[in-house]
Structures are given as C-alpha cells and as structure tokens.
Design a protein around this motif. Structure first.
Motif, mmCIF file in Angstrom:
data_model
loop_
_atom_site.group_PDB
_atom_site.id
_atom_site.type_symbol
_atom_site.label_atom_id
_atom_site.label_comp_id
_atom_site.label_asym_id
_atom_site.label_seq_id
_atom_site.Cartn_x
_atom_site.Cartn_y
_atom_site.Cartn_z
ATOM 1 N N ILE A 141 15.299 -8.046 25.595
ATOM 2 C CA ILE A 141 14.911 -7.600 24.250
ATOM 3 C C ILE A 141 14.732 -6.089 24.157
ATOM 4 O O ILE A 141 14.283 -5.583 23.125
ATOM 5 C CB ILE A 141 13.628 -8.311 23.769
ATOM 6 N N THR B 64 11.041 -15.374 22.127
ATOM 7 C CA THR B 64 12.476 -15.256 21.918
ATOM 8 C C THR B 64 13.057 -16.626 21.565
ATOM 9 O O THR B 64 12.529 -17.658 21.998
ATOM 10 C CB THR B 64 13.204 -14.722 23.161
ATOM 11 N N THR C 110 13.874 -12.929 17.714
ATOM 12 C CA THR C 110 12.493 -12.881 18.192
ATOM 13 C C THR C 110 11.576 -13.133 16.996
ATOM 14 O O THR C 110 11.957 -12.891 15.848
ATOM 15 C CB THR C 110 12.132 -11.532 18.824
#
Length: 220
Positions: free
Chosen positions: A117, A78, A164
């Motif tokens: 995420i 990330t 990401t």
C-alpha cells in the motif's frame, strides 16, 4: 469463549490507545499452545498433529495492524484483488511471509505494508505485538500494532490490493459485532469468526487476530 463486554468507556484517542496497548501488552501473553488459530473452531483440522508441532512447522509471517491516529482511532484494512491465487477478494491487514533479509516481524510488516500500500515506515509508530496466530494454510503470523500518521499517502499495488478502507476501533472492539459463521471449503465445513461492517465482510484469520486484540486489550 465469549468476549467480555467493555467494562467502561475506553479512550480510543491516539494517546489513549497508545497507553492502552502499552499497558495490555506489558503483561505476559498466554502460553504458546493457547495462542489463537484457525483451528480454534475446527479442532478436527489438527487431527494427529500436536499444536506445538503445528507451530514449529509453520512458516513465519507478519502483518501490520495500522491504527490510524484520527481523533477516534480507526484500523486500516486491505481488500485483496479477485485474481490472486490465494485468498482472492478477502479482507486482510498488510503483511506476508518473512523473508531471509527481514531482521524481525516488525521489519516484515513494514516491508510488506510499503510493498502493498506504499506506507512510509517513517510515518509508523510501532506499539507492540499480539500473540502468534496459526493459520490453517501453515503460517504463524506475528501481528504488529502501530499508530499511523493520518496524513500518510498510500500508493496501492493494484496487482495485490483492490482497495483499502478504515473501520472505527470502537466498532471492532465491541464484542457484540463478532459472529460465528461457516462455509464449505474444499469438501469440508469450516467454522470461523467474522466481523461484518457495512458491505465489508471481515473473516477468517483477520477476524481471529482482531478477536485476540480484544482479548489482550480488554480481557477474554
């Protein structure tokens, strides 16, 4: 300590990686004082505190090392948003501090990965944990390695995660790609490991965890 070059051509397919992790992590890890940390290149940071004391007083946390099960495994990272109070813009693994409701480091890592995420825990196959990593900010991190379904759909918490990206595991396990850097943080010069990848600069605790991953899988 220099990382050992890879002695052979490792199998970085999902099945090969799974076997590699199981084999390596079945061995006893180093004693706690030998665990990796932000102090490794900055011994003056620990000053009067003994390393064991630093571990005992550090706050528990966990990160997920998401190994995406592509034909050649990649690791997912990330990029943190620029407005965060801590570690703004830095590259990290999904993760964070342990909450009282977390039953284990794995639970922490999966919860944080879902929050950050949107990773569905049903698509995650935990493989094992690396050595605890002690940060200069007072956390002891348990890194959890897991295979992730390549079809997993992500939904980023845009308050925390700007982006990401994936990096091929062979690149990350090649000791030639590890560097030592320094920068002034506060009023002191700090030294750290880094693994640059294109325009991404993986450094600090994340690079230190990757380095420990190499050591556990392939030897120091």
């Amino acid at each position: 300590m220099m990382l050992s070059p890879l002695a052979s051509d490792p199998d970085f397919s999902p099945s090969g990686f799974r076997e590699m992790v199981y084999r390596a992590l079945s061995k006893s890890p180093p004693a706690q004082p030998a665990s990796p940390s932000d102090y490794d290149l900055n011994p003056e940071m620990i000053a009067a505190r003994q390393r064991a004391d630093a571990f005992q007083s550090a706050r528990p946390a966990a990160v997920l090392i998401p190994a995406i099960a592509r034909p050649v495994v990649t690791l997912l990272f990330t990029q943190r948003t620029e407005h965060l109070a801590a570690h703004a813009g830095q590259i990290a693994f999904p993760g964070g501090k342990t909450e009282p409701s977390d039953a284990s480091p794995l639970a922490t890592a999966l919860r944080e990965a879902h929050e950050e995420i949107g990773l569905d825990a049903a698509l995650v196959e935990p493989l094992g944990t690396l050595d605890l990593y002690l940060t200069g900010t007072g956390y002891r991190i348990t890194p959890v390695i897991a295979l992730v379904d390549p079809n997993a759909q992500l939904a980023l918490d845009t308050n925390e995660v700007a982006d990401t990206f994936e990096v091929p595991l062979p690149f990350l396990m090649d000791p030639r790609n590890y560097q030592r850097h320094s920068r002034t943080i506060g009023d002191a010069e700090r030294h750290f490991y880094a693994v640059p990848f294109g325009d991404r600069f993986i450094w600090g605790a994340t690079a230190g965890i990757l380095r420990n991953m190499h050591e556990r899988l392939f030897g120091p």
